[in-house]
Design a protein around this motif. Sequence first.
Motif, PDB file in Angstrom:
ATOM      1  N   TYR A  53      52.208  47.732  47.936  1.00 42.10           N
ATOM      2  CA  TYR A  53      51.192  48.715  47.569  1.00 42.10           C
ATOM      3  C   TYR A  53      50.728  48.430  46.144  1.00 42.10           C
ATOM      4  O   TYR A  53      51.550  48.234  45.245  1.00 42.10           O
ATOM      5  N   MET A  54      49.404  48.366  45.967  1.00 37.66           N
ATOM      6  CA  MET A  54      48.829  48.109  44.643  1.00 37.66           C
ATOM      7  C   MET A  54      47.602  48.988  44.455  1.00 37.66           C
ATOM      8  O   MET A  54      47.030  49.485  45.424  1.00 37.66           O
ATOM      9  N   THR A  55      47.194  49.151  43.200  1.00 34.87           N
ATOM     10  CA  THR A  55      45.949  49.840  42.898  1.00 34.87           C
ATOM     11  C   THR A  55      45.129  48.977  41.950  1.00 34.87           C
ATOM     12  O   THR A  55      45.668  48.137  41.231  1.00 34.87           O
ATOM     13  N   ALA A  56      43.831  49.217  41.960  1.00 35.96           N
ATOM     14  CA  ALA A  56      42.908  48.511  41.070  1.00 35.96           C
ATOM     15  C   ALA A  56      41.897  49.515  40.539  1.00 35.96           C
ATOM     16  O   ALA A  56      41.692  50.583  41.123  1.00 35.96           O
ATOM     17  N   GLY A  57      41.234  49.134  39.465  1.00 35.01           N
ATOM     18  CA  GLY A  57      40.269  50.017  38.828  1.00 35.01           C
ATOM     19  C   GLY A  57      38.939  50.109  39.554  1.00 35.01           C
ATOM     20  O   GLY A  57      38.142  50.994  39.265  1.00 35.01           O
ATOM     21  N   SER A  58      38.710  49.183  40.503  1.00 37.35           N
ATOM     22  CA  SER A  58      37.440  49.198  41.236  1.00 37.35           C
ATOM     23  C   SER A  58      37.604  48.488  42.571  1.00 37.35           C
ATOM     24  O   SER A  58      38.551  47.710  42.766  1.00 37.35           O
ATOM     25  N   LEU A  59      36.658  48.734  43.461  1.00 35.98           N
ATOM     26  CA  LEU A  59      36.627  48.045  44.742  1.00 35.98           C
ATOM     27  C   LEU A  59      36.466  46.540  44.538  1.00 35.98           C
ATOM     28  O   LEU A  59      37.139  45.739  45.188  1.00 35.98           O
ATOM     29  N   ASP A  60      35.606  46.142  43.612  1.00 39.43           N
ATOM     30  CA  ASP A  60      35.398  44.713  43.348  1.00 39.43           C
ATOM     31  C   ASP A  60      36.690  44.037  42.899  1.00 39.43           C
ATOM     32  O   ASP A  60      37.001  42.923  43.338  1.00 39.43           O
ATOM     33  N   GLU A  61      37.437  44.685  42.007  1.00 37.82           N
ATOM     34  CA  GLU A  61      38.690  44.090  41.549  1.00 37.82           C
ATOM     35  C   GLU A  61      39.695  43.976  42.692  1.00 37.82           C
ATOM     36  O   GLU A  61      40.361  42.944  42.850  1.00 37.82           O
ATOM     37  N   ALA A  62      39.815  45.010  43.502  1.00 35.53           N
ATOM     38  CA  ALA A  62      40.733  44.965  44.642  1.00 35.53           C
ATOM     39  C   ALA A  62      40.327  43.846  45.606  1.00 35.53           C
ATOM     40  O   ALA A  62      41.191  43.095  46.084  1.00 35.53           O
ATOM     41  N   ARG A  63      39.039  43.708  45.894  1.00 34.78           N
ATOM     42  CA  ARG A  63      38.574  42.627  46.777  1.00 34.78           C
ATOM     43  C   ARG A  63      38.879  41.259  46.191  1.00 34.78           C
ATOM     44  O   ARG A  63      39.291  40.345  46.901  1.00 34.78           O
ATOM     45  N   ARG A  64      38.660  41.097  44.896  1.00 36.30           N
ATOM     46  CA  ARG A  64      38.904  39.809  44.237  1.00 36.30           C
ATOM     47  C   ARG A  64      40.382  39.438  44.311  1.00 36.30           C
ATOM     48  O   ARG A  64      40.748  38.325  44.687  1.00 36.30           O
ATOM     49  N   HIS A 112      41.323  59.247  44.038  1.00 34.37           N
ATOM     50  CA  HIS A 112      41.357  59.816  42.703  1.00 34.37           C
ATOM     51  C   HIS A 112      42.804  59.816  42.232  1.00 34.37           C
ATOM     52  O   HIS A 112      43.677  60.326  42.923  1.00 34.37           O
ATOM     53  N   ALA A 113      43.063  59.242  41.085  1.00 35.03           N
ATOM     54  CA  ALA A 113      44.413  59.176  40.528  1.00 35.03           C
ATOM     55  C   ALA A 113      44.517  60.089  39.309  1.00 35.03           C
ATOM     56  O   ALA A 113      43.631  60.094  38.456  1.00 35.03           O
ATOM     57  N   VAL A 114      45.592  60.835  39.243  1.00 38.66           N
ATOM     58  CA  VAL A 114      45.919  61.660  38.083  1.00 38.66           C
ATOM     59  C   VAL A 114      47.268  61.149  37.595  1.00 38.66           C
ATOM     60  O   VAL A 114      48.231  61.075  38.365  1.00 38.66           O
ATOM     61  N   PHE A 115      47.341  60.780  36.313  1.00 41.07           N
ATOM     62  CA  PHE A 115      48.545  60.133  35.815  1.00 41.07           C
ATOM     63  C   PHE A 115      48.697  60.365  34.312  1.00 41.07           C
ATOM     64  O   PHE A 115      47.748  60.719  33.621  1.00 41.07           O
ATOM     65  N   TRP A 116      49.910  60.150  33.839  1.00 42.27           N
ATOM     66  CA  TRP A 116      50.207  60.269  32.422  1.00 42.27           C
ATOM     67  C   TRP A 116      50.054  58.902  31.794  1.00 42.27           C
ATOM     68  O   TRP A 116      50.644  57.926  32.252  1.00 42.27           O
ATOM     69  N   GLN A 130      39.018  57.256  39.036  1.00 38.04           N
ATOM     70  CA  GLN A 130      38.836  56.708  40.384  1.00 38.04           C
ATOM     71  C   GLN A 130      39.562  55.370  40.436  1.00 38.04           C
ATOM     72  O   GLN A 130      39.522  54.597  39.478  1.00 38.04           O
ATOM     73  N   GLU A 131      40.244  55.104  41.530  1.00 37.60           N
ATOM     74  CA  GLU A 131      40.918  53.830  41.748  1.00 37.60           C
ATOM     75  C   GLU A 131      40.702  53.389  43.182  1.00 37.60           C
ATOM     76  O   GLU A 131      40.252  54.164  44.020  1.00 37.60           O
ATOM     77  N   THR A 132      41.065  52.154  43.440  1.00 38.44           N
ATOM     78  CA  THR A 132      41.062  51.601  44.787  1.00 38.44           C
ATOM     79  C   THR A 132      42.480  51.160  45.096  1.00 38.44           C
ATOM     80  O   THR A 132      43.073  50.402  44.327  1.00 38.44           O
ATOM     81  N   ALA A 133      43.032  51.656  46.190  1.00 40.19           N
ATOM     82  CA  ALA A 133      44.370  51.239  46.615  1.00 40.19           C
ATOM     83  C   ALA A 133      44.228  50.092  47.605  1.00 40.19           C
ATOM     84  O   ALA A 133      43.257  50.023  48.370  1.00 40.19           O
ATOM     85  N   PHE A 134      45.192  49.185  47.563  1.00 36.22           N
ATOM     86  CA  PHE A 134      45.220  48.128  48.568  1.00 36.22           C
ATOM     87  C   PHE A 134      46.656  47.723  48.839  1.00 36.22           C
ATOM     88  O   PHE A 134      47.527  47.898  48.001  1.00 36.22           O
TER      89      PHE A 134
END
Length: 107
Positions: free
Chosen positions: A7-18, A39-43, A52-56
Amino acid sequence: MSQLIVYMTAGSLDEARRIAGMLVEKRLAACCNIFESMHAVFWWEGAVQSEQETAFIAKTTTDRFDDLKAAVLEAHSYDVPCIVALPIVDGNPEFLDWIVEQTRTTV
């Protein structure tokens, strides 16, 4: 050899696709699934953040995980990217075999 879901997250759809494309091309993952927006809420840095994030997720094997993690760390824009490996404890044997076949360094 056992299979993993990473499980990973990225700052955008483009980054996750790349990153996902790079992982599959290098045979570090058999497949990646991208969930377009969440939507991510974090410290972070002393305060509650909201972005906003993209999970992959990537399907891989335990023996390919260290290389996958290193590739993601090198390619990712975050200082501390989420990269979490979860073991697959059971599943369709043909699919699990496919993961192993697709992540071999030589096919």
